[in-house]
Design a protein around this motif. Structure first.
Motif, PDB file in Angstrom:
ATOM      1  N   GLN A 148       0.737  -1.123  -0.631  1.00  0.00           N
ATOM      2  CA  GLN A 148       0.013  -0.036  -0.499  1.00  0.00           C
ATOM      3  C   GLN A 148       0.732   0.935  -0.003  1.00  0.00           C
ATOM      4  O   GLN A 148       2.361   1.389   0.040  1.00  0.00           O
ATOM      5  N   LEU A 149      -0.091   2.487  -0.265  1.00  0.00           N
ATOM      6  CA  LEU A 149       0.832   3.584  -0.795  1.00  0.00           C
ATOM      7  C   LEU A 149       1.019   3.519   1.107  1.00  0.00           C
ATOM      8  O   LEU A 149       0.590   3.754   1.909  1.00  0.00           O
ATOM      9  N   THR A 150       2.014   4.722   1.711  1.00  0.00           N
ATOM     10  CA  THR A 150       2.507   5.397   2.456  1.00  0.00           C
ATOM     11  C   THR A 150       1.116   6.164   3.807  1.00  0.00           C
ATOM     12  O   THR A 150       1.190   6.586   4.848  1.00  0.00           O
ATOM     13  N   ALA A 151       0.701   6.636   2.187  1.00  0.00           N
ATOM     14  CA  ALA A 151      -0.343   7.870   2.751  1.00  0.00           C
ATOM     15  C   ALA A 151      -1.255   8.288   1.344  1.00  0.00           C
ATOM     16  O   ALA A 151      -0.791   8.223   0.197  1.00  0.00           O
ATOM     17  N   ARG A 204      -4.092  20.696  14.473  1.00  0.00           N
ATOM     18  CA  ARG A 204      -3.419  19.447  14.483  1.00  0.00           C
ATOM     19  C   ARG A 204      -3.889  18.343  13.364  1.00  0.00           C
ATOM     20  O   ARG A 204      -2.723  17.968  12.961  1.00  0.00           O
ATOM     21  N   VAL A 205      -5.315  18.529  12.997  1.00  0.00           N
ATOM     22  CA  VAL A 205      -5.713  17.485  11.729  1.00  0.00           C
ATOM     23  C   VAL A 205      -4.033  17.680  10.780  1.00  0.00           C
ATOM     24  O   VAL A 205      -3.384  17.193   9.639  1.00  0.00           O
ATOM     25  N   VAL A 206      -4.004  19.665  10.071  1.00  0.00           N
ATOM     26  CA  VAL A 206      -3.702  19.356   8.366  1.00  0.00           C
ATOM     27  C   VAL A 206      -1.528  18.958   9.329  1.00  0.00           C
ATOM     28  O   VAL A 206      -1.367  18.683   8.540  1.00  0.00           O
ATOM     29  N   ASP A 207      -1.855  19.327  10.826  1.00  0.00           N
ATOM     30  CA  ASP A 207      -0.490  18.720  10.965  1.00  0.00           C
ATOM     31  C   ASP A 207      -0.075  17.416  11.096  1.00  0.00           C
ATOM     32  O   ASP A 207       1.096  16.900   9.807  1.00  0.00           O
ATOM     33  N   MET A 208      -1.090  16.412  11.329  1.00  0.00           N
ATOM     34  CA  MET A 208      -1.102  15.397  11.021  1.00  0.00           C
ATOM     35  C   MET A 208      -1.149  15.272   9.555  1.00  0.00           C
ATOM     36  O   MET A 208       0.104  14.370   8.544  1.00  0.00           O
ATOM     37  N   LEU A 209      -1.911  15.200   8.353  1.00  0.00           N
ATOM     38  CA  LEU A 209      -1.641  15.204   7.208  1.00  0.00           C
ATOM     39  C   LEU A 209      -0.303  15.457   6.838  1.00  0.00           C
ATOM     40  O   LEU A 209      -0.342  14.768   5.412  1.00  0.00           O
ATOM     41  N   ALA A 210       0.112  16.952   7.228  1.00  0.00           N
ATOM     42  CA  ALA A 210       1.724  17.271   6.488  1.00  0.00           C
ATOM     43  C   ALA A 210       2.007  16.103   6.815  1.00  0.00           C
ATOM     44  O   ALA A 210       3.499  15.825   5.772  1.00  0.00           O
ATOM     45  N   GLN A 211       2.400  15.429   8.154  1.00  0.00           N
ATOM     46  CA  GLN A 211       3.052  14.537   8.625  1.00  0.00           C
ATOM     47  C   GLN A 211       3.170  13.142   7.606  1.00  0.00           C
ATOM     48  O   GLN A 211       4.040  12.392   7.945  1.00  0.00           O
ATOM     49  N   TRP A 212       2.113  12.579   7.527  1.00  0.00           N
ATOM     50  CA  TRP A 212       1.832  11.292   6.692  1.00  0.00           C
ATOM     51  C   TRP A 212       2.408  12.089   4.921  1.00  0.00           C
ATOM     52  O   TRP A 212       3.023  10.990   4.449  1.00  0.00           O
ATOM     53  N   GLY A 213       2.853  13.158   4.626  1.00  0.00           N
ATOM     54  CA  GLY A 213       2.925  13.628   3.482  1.00  0.00           C
ATOM     55  C   GLY A 213       1.784  13.507   1.909  1.00  0.00           C
ATOM     56  O   GLY A 213       1.931  13.685   1.106  1.00  0.00           O
ATOM     57  N   VAL A 214       0.958  13.785   3.002  1.00  0.00           N
ATOM     58  CA  VAL A 214       0.081  13.872   1.466  1.00  0.00           C
ATOM     59  C   VAL A 214       0.487  15.671   0.911  1.00  0.00           C
ATOM     60  O   VAL A 214       0.475  16.025   1.237  1.00  0.00           O
ATOM     61  N   HIS A 246       1.606  24.509   5.523  1.00  0.00           N
ATOM     62  CA  HIS A 246       3.020  22.764   5.124  1.00  0.00           C
ATOM     63  C   HIS A 246       3.221  22.964   3.845  1.00  0.00           C
ATOM     64  O   HIS A 246       3.803  21.070   3.694  1.00  0.00           O
ATOM     65  N   GLY A 247       2.713  23.554   2.749  1.00  0.00           N
ATOM     66  CA  GLY A 247       3.021  22.740   0.984  1.00  0.00           C
ATOM     67  C   GLY A 247       2.301  22.405   0.558  1.00  0.00           C
ATOM     68  O   GLY A 247       2.175  21.942  -0.873  1.00  0.00           O
ATOM     69  N   PHE A 248       0.256  22.121   1.224  1.00  0.00           N
ATOM     70  CA  PHE A 248      -0.446  21.480   0.879  1.00  0.00           C
ATOM     71  C   PHE A 248      -1.020  22.519  -0.345  1.00  0.00           C
ATOM     72  O   PHE A 248      -0.646  23.545  -0.471  1.00  0.00           O
TER      73      PHE A 248
END
Length: 259
Positions: free
Chosen positions: A121-124, A163-173, A199-201
């Motif tokens: 599977q993909l990492t994110a 915090r959700v945005v931070d988490m998604l950024a950490q995943w690499g979305v 975060h670069g999204f």
């Protein structure tokens, strides 16, 4: 004495181009190699391990000479040039001004044996769709938020949304698509979008409104890349001219704001 009629190659044609990975390109390793995403155009590619190792090396080391890239893959020299041209066309690689400090490159078995994520599977996800609120004042008959909104009586406050945005950024979305309900009812929407952009999204917002004022667009400008607007088909069919004028004005305002 025989004459050689082969074309003479220009001396300038042998000058190696210098290549770099632009700042607007995001790279993410996967078990098969990785993903490269151009945040300006939305272009996305899946690369094998050799190609991803090459892109990451260029990102870390700075500009490299194209001839050095070719030498690193001597057995596949012609194919490498085709891949480079494709990456340049998609904006994943950029041709930059020549520099005496250009790095040499060598992709060997040691580089390819570095840690790669486990598959299959993909990492994110590449894109996450987020119903930021189930509140809405449009009352569209076919809306899932209207059918299921009663199951979600509360919603995340600003702090937890960030915090959700931070988490998604950490995943690499790579991309965040914000919808609802009606996300424009959230007074902190620009704050959340600003944080995601930082975060670069690439940030998309979907609204059910077919009229979006310049004030609202100014509020979001600089934070979002794409705004998707609703079309009330009943009003459009009942009075095409008026509704078309409203949509056209919204489109003009969106374009003026650079969205």
């Amino acid at each position: 004495m025989s004459s050689d009629k082969r074309p003479v190659r220009s001396v300038f044609a042998s000058v190696s181009r210098h290549l770099a990975v632009p700042d607007n390109v995001r790279l993410r390793r996967e078990h098969f190699g990785g993903i490269a995403f151009n945040t300006l155009t939305g272009a996305i590619i899946e690369a094998d391990r050799e190609a991803m190792a090459m892109l990451q090396h260029i990102r870390e080391a700075g500009p490299v000479r194209e001839d050095d890239l070719s030498a690193s893959f001597a057995k596949h020299n012609r194919r490498v040039h085709q891949v480079i041209e494709h990456l340049v066309d998609m904006g994943i690689l950029a041709v930059v001004p020549p520099t005496s400090e250009a790095s040499s490159i060598r992709i060997d078995s040691e580089r390819l044996s570095e840690h790669w994520p486990k598959g299959p599977q993909l990492t994110a996800p590449e894109t996450v769709h987020w119903a930021l609120t189930y509140r809405c004042d449009s009352h569209c008959p076919d809306c899932y938020a209207r059918r299921h909104g009663s199951r979600f009586a509360s919603e995340l406050d600003t702090e937890n949304a960030l915090r959700v945005v931070d988490m998604l950024a950490q995943w690499g979305v790579f991309q965040l698509a914000i919808g609802g309900g009606e996300p424009l009812l959230r007074p902190d929407l620009a704050t959340i979008c600003d944080h995601a952009k930082w975060h670069g999204f690439v940030v998309h917002v979907t609204t059910g409104y077919h009229e979006v004022t310049r004030e609202v667009l100014q509020y979001l400008a600089g934070s979002i890349s794409v705004l998707q607007v609703g079309v009330n088909h009943e009003k459009l069919l009942a009075d095409p001219r008026i509704e078309s004028d409203k949509l056209s004005e919204t489109v003009r305002n969106v374009r003026d704001m650079g969205i």
